[in-house]
Design a protein around this motif. Structure first.
Motif, PDB file in Angstrom:
ATOM      1  N   LYS A  86      26.958  47.704  72.012  1.00 14.41           N
ATOM      2  CA  LYS A  86      27.538  46.453  71.521  1.00 14.41           C
ATOM      3  C   LYS A  86      28.950  46.672  71.001  1.00 14.41           C
ATOM      4  N   GLU A  87      29.101  47.645  70.115  1.00 11.46           N
ATOM      5  CA  GLU A  87      30.418  47.897  69.516  1.00 11.46           C
ATOM      6  C   GLU A  87      31.424  48.360  70.563  1.00 11.46           C
ATOM      7  N   ALA A  88      30.953  49.039  71.599  1.00 13.77           N
ATOM      8  CA  ALA A  88      31.852  49.508  72.656  1.00 13.77           C
ATOM      9  C   ALA A  88      32.270  48.382  73.594  1.00 13.77           C
ATOM     10  N   GLY A  89      31.688  47.182  73.440  1.00 15.88           N
ATOM     11  CA  GLY A  89      32.108  46.042  74.240  1.00 15.88           C
ATOM     12  C   GLY A  89      31.393  45.894  75.571  1.00 15.88           C
ATOM     13  N   CYS A  90      30.238  46.553  75.733  1.00 17.71           N
ATOM     14  CA  CYS A  90      29.540  46.498  77.030  1.00 17.71           C
ATOM     15  C   CYS A  90      29.099  45.076  77.375  1.00 17.71           C
ATOM     16  N   ALA A  91      28.648  44.312  76.376  1.00 18.16           N
ATOM     17  CA  ALA A  91      28.219  42.937  76.634  1.00 18.16           C
ATOM     18  C   ALA A  91      29.400  42.066  77.047  1.00 18.16           C
ATOM     19  N   VAL A  92      30.545  42.298  76.432  1.00 22.14           N
ATOM     20  CA  VAL A  92      31.757  41.550  76.806  1.00 22.14           C
ATOM     21  C   VAL A  92      32.162  41.894  78.231  1.00 22.14           C
ATOM     22  N   PHE A  93      32.097  43.176  78.566  1.00 26.94           N
ATOM     23  CA  PHE A  93      32.414  43.609  79.929  1.00 26.94           C
ATOM     24  C   PHE A  93      31.538  42.881  80.947  1.00 26.94           C
ATOM     25  N   ILE A  94      30.221  42.848  80.705  1.00 28.63           N
ATOM     26  CA  ILE A  94      29.307  42.202  81.638  1.00 28.63           C
ATOM     27  C   ILE A  94      29.563  40.700  81.691  1.00 28.63           C
ATOM     28  N   ASP A  95      29.834  40.095  80.541  1.00 26.73           N
ATOM     29  CA  ASP A  95      30.119  38.659  80.506  1.00 26.73           C
ATOM     30  C   ASP A  95      31.317  38.316  81.369  1.00 26.73           C
ATOM     31  N   ARG A  96      32.387  39.084  81.251  1.00 32.92           N
ATOM     32  CA  ARG A  96      33.596  38.798  82.030  1.00 32.92           C
ATOM     33  C   ARG A  96      33.375  39.057  83.519  1.00 32.92           C
ATOM     34  N   GLN A  97      32.553  40.062  83.847  1.00 37.98           N
ATOM     35  CA  GLN A  97      32.250  40.325  85.247  1.00 37.98           C
ATOM     36  C   GLN A  97      31.427  39.187  85.854  1.00 37.98           C
ATOM     37  N   LEU A  98      30.451  38.687  85.106  1.00 40.74           N
ATOM     38  CA  LEU A  98      29.615  37.606  85.609  1.00 40.74           C
ATOM     39  C   LEU A  98      30.400  36.308  85.751  1.00 40.74           C
TER      40      LEU A  98
END
Length: 242
Positions: free
Chosen positions: A79-91
């Motif tokens: 979460k802190e590393a931004g993995c969810a944000v990465f996936i959100d922007r990819q989707l």
């Protein structure tokens, strides 16, 4: 008279064309006209709210990322590393829309080495998968969603899905979990320009030098820590940090 005017018009257009073209021309001498990322520049992620996920989906995705990559004393979690944000922007982008892929039926069950054969793409898969996970969690844990579970219960829940022992409504839970793990890992180690790997935490953890143009002197120096900080596509934040 009409023919004369037509010739004058065409001649004027040709003069204008060559004049405009001449303005754009440039003299090249001594080097190739190369500029970084000139052909296909990467699109940096945007700061701000979710672009694809709803609020509940974003919470579930962050909880998944933190469970797949938990934090420790040296490295932040998913979460802190931004993995969810990465996936959100990819989707929200070409990956989620399956741009460039064949999307017409028939969709047949192919061999594993044939790759993706489903009629739904990554965006629809995540939407269905996150909803199914929260639905089952609420049934099993007294109305609590996945993001509300403590870490140990999340782990047990995902282990059951990974083993294929728990069926999710409308989606193959085992395949969805495998894809989620891959995407979270990708977000943890991708260039920070895409939203994950914040502060290059993933690269620092494994000693990866990043997008440096040349580190040939270190290719064969195994088990030695690279002495310089990693560099992303846009450089290193420490270079411009005030």
């Amino acid at each position: 008279m009409t023919d004369v005017r037509r010739r004058d018009l065409l001649a004027g257009a040709a003069t204008l064309l060559f004049t405009v073209t001449g303005v754009r021309a440039a003299t090249i001498a001594g080097r190739l006209p190369w500029a970084p990322n000139a052909g296909a520049p990467p699109r940096p992620f945007k700061l701000g709210p979710w672009e694809f996920f709803t609020g509940d989906e974003g919470r579930a995705m962050e909880a998944l990322a933190d469970t797949i990559i938990p934090s420790d004393l040296q490295t932040p979690g998913g979460k802190e590393a931004g993995c969810a944000v990465f996936i959100d922007r990819q989707l929200a982008g070409p990956y989620g829309r399956q741009e460039g892929l064949y999307q017409r039926p028939p969709f047949l069950s192919g061999a594993k080495n044939q790759g993706h054969q489903s009629d739904i793409g990554p965006a629809e898969t995540y939407r269905a998968g996150l909803a199914a996970i929260d639905s089952v969690c609420k049934e099993r844990y007294g109305g609590r969603a996945f993001a509300d579970l403590p870490a140990d219960e999340r782990i047990v829940f995902l282990e059951v899905i990974e083993a294929g022992e728990l069926k999710l409504q409308g989606i193959d839970g085992k395949l969805f979990f495998e894809q989620t793990v891959k995407d979270v890992q990708m977000g943890f180690f991708a260039d920070p320009i895409y939203g994950g790997n914040r502060d290059m935490a993933g690269w620092k953890m494994i000693g990866y030098p990043g997008a440096r143009y040349n580190y040939l002197d270190w290719v064969n120096r195994h088990n030695e820590r690279f002495p310089l900080p990693p560099v992303g596509i846009t450089g290193n934040a420490e270079w411009t940090r005030s």
